[in-house]
Write a protein that holds these residues in place. Structure first.
Motif: not given
Ligand code: NAP
Length: 449
Positions: A16-33
């Motif tokens: 869960p912690a890893g996938i929630y990290t991926a989710e938070a990274l893809t949700r933000q819009e300031s930086q393409p990841v």
């Protein structure tokens, strides 16, 4: 350095912690990841797959939400890749701009009493891995050949262990437990399960819904000593206890009043007792426990002569601990990676540029699955605010490094083959939504079939 067009991030651990990290990274819009979620196992979801008890289907349902995040076009699952074996920290730095470790807490705390390593003394982590079909755990690892057993600890994992020991196979048939483990449970000789807690009902760490489930067991009577729940309702202890603790006390009192129904098994709560030693020559033949009480400062102290429970197995369920990672600082006292809001720091407090942590390896084995969502989001905030300081130069494809190492990577579509095989097995056995594949070769064998 200017931010790269696309920031490449590695997340180590697909729980869960890893996938929630991926989710938070893809949700933000300031930086393409783009995010690679790496896992040692050929299956994702970490603790949701290998920690949540098989009969807790509602909690396991969170895998559906995690799946959606893992299927995001900018997220890639790379299973079968072990940090420290296939990739070192320097390799990750060559392939990614930043790495987030979310490797959890996978080993058991030690009781530190004589006899702890006798045969029949079982770490809850191992038993949980076994009934959750972790590929490291052999199906024949456990034989439940004692009529009387003890589970030490007053947390939710202890309750999971108690339920699995107390339920009938009919109650477990529709779960995903593999057939060989179900056979061991079918042959179980266990009749009495003692839950031994070193403090009282108000101090137990059970959450109320998990404790309530014990009262719903079809195959077991619940036994509570009325004297242990005879706490003055107007006492300061009750008034100041958390709401969950007061609800727990309510359930325990109901059970103390309940007549026995002579069900095949019993679950017997024993509060205010701590293990002193496990007895036995070459395997457990008893558990010596000492009565306890709290002193004025809330510390535990002995309160009487030791007693013996005539148990043939002891399940030690007193919490999980993190494991150190090669080349990453580790605090051996808290068994976590030292960090400042998710930024890994050296023992002197200097941040390790581009290296982060999330989940249990960051904060210790506490909280429920959802706790990891805000925890991961906090780490991602730190990472993004560090962007100006990260080395954002060109990187090499991780596949090149993995090829050199001869790693056998499991892609998301390979995992889907395993998933399909498990669902087909559940259907063919008429057992339920899925029955897990439990051995490495079974899992790898399902890929491409
Ligand atoms: P936990 O909640 O930390 O409970 C550990 C228990 O072990 C406590 O009762 C503790 O007593 C006891 N203990 C510690 N050292 C001991 C010793 N030396 N001798 C005797 N007893 C000792 O740990 P857990 O049960 O492993 O759970 C870990 C986390 O996962 C928790 O946050 C839990 O809620 C979560 N979880 C949730 C679910 C769910 O939601 N369904 C299921 C499983 C796990 P003291 O309080 O006296 O230290």
């Amino acid at each position: 350095m200017a931010p790269p067009e696309t920031l490449r991030i590695a997340v180590i651990g697909s729980g869960p912690a890893g996938i929630y990290t991926a989710e938070a990274l893809t949700r933000q819009e300031s930086q393409p990841v783009t995010v690679d979620v790496l896992d040692r196992l050929p299956a994702p979801y970490g603790l949701v797959r290998y920690g949540v008890a098989p009969d807790h289907t509602k909690i396991k349902g969170v895998a559906g939400t995690l799946r959606r995040s893992l299927e995001h076009p900018n997220v890639r699952f790379l299973g079968g890749v072990e940090f420290g074996r296939d990739l070192a920290l320097d390799d990750l730095r060559r392939a990614y701009h930043a790495v987030v470790f979310s490797t959890g807490a996978s080993v058991d705390r030690r009781l530190g009493v004589p006899g702890e390593d006798l045969a029949g003394s079982v770490a809850a982590t191992d038993f949980v891995n076994w009934y959750c079909a972790h590929p490291d755990m052999d199906a024949s690892r456990f034989l439940l050949d004692s009529e009387e057993v003890a589970v030490v600890g007053a947390g939710n994992v202890a309750l999971d262990v108690v339920r699995i020991l107390a339920k009938s196979v009919d109650e477990l048939r529709h779960t995903d437990i593999p057939e060989p483990m179900l056979e061991v449970l079918r042959a179980s000789k266990v009749r009495r399960v003692h839950l031994v807690a070193r403090r009282g009902p108000l101090q137990a760490r059970f959450t109320a819904p998990e404790l309530r489930d014990i009262g719903r067991l079809e195959n077991a009577d619940v036994v509570v000593d009325p004297a242990q729940v005879d706490i003055d309702p107007n006492s300061e202890a009750v008034a100041t206890a958390a709401r969950a603790a007061r609800t727990n006390l309510k359930y325990l009192r109901e059970w103390a009043d309940r007549p026995r129904a002579e069900r095949p098994r019993s679950v017997e709560f024993t509060f205010w007792r701590r293990p002193v030693r496990l007895l036995g020559a070459d395997r457990v033949s008893g558990l010596e426990i000492e009565p306890t009480e709290l002193d004025d400062e809330g510390r535990l102290r002995p309160a009487g002569a030791p007693e013996v429970l005539d148990v043939g197995m002891v399940f030690r369920s007193i919490g999980y601990m993190g494991v150190g990672l090669p080349d990453v600082p580790f605090d051996t006292a808290s068994r976590t990676v030292p960090n400042d809001e998710g930024r890994v720091v050296t023992p002197e407090g200097t941040p390790l540029r581009g290296v982060y942590v999330a989940g249990w390896i960051k904060r210790g084995a506490t909280g429920v699955i959802g706790t990891n969502k805000s925890d991961a989001a906090a780490t991602v905030r730190s990472l993004l605010s560090d962007l100006p300081d990260l080395d954002t130069g060109p990187r090499v494809p991780v596949e090149d490094i993995l090829d050199q190492r001869g790693a056998r990577t499991v892609s998301y579509s390979d995992w889907q083959d395993i998933d399909t095989a498990e669902r087909a097995l559940g259907e063919s056995l008429e057992r339920g939504e899925r029955v897990k594949l439990h051995a490495w070769e079974e899992m790898y064998g399902a890929i491409g079939s």
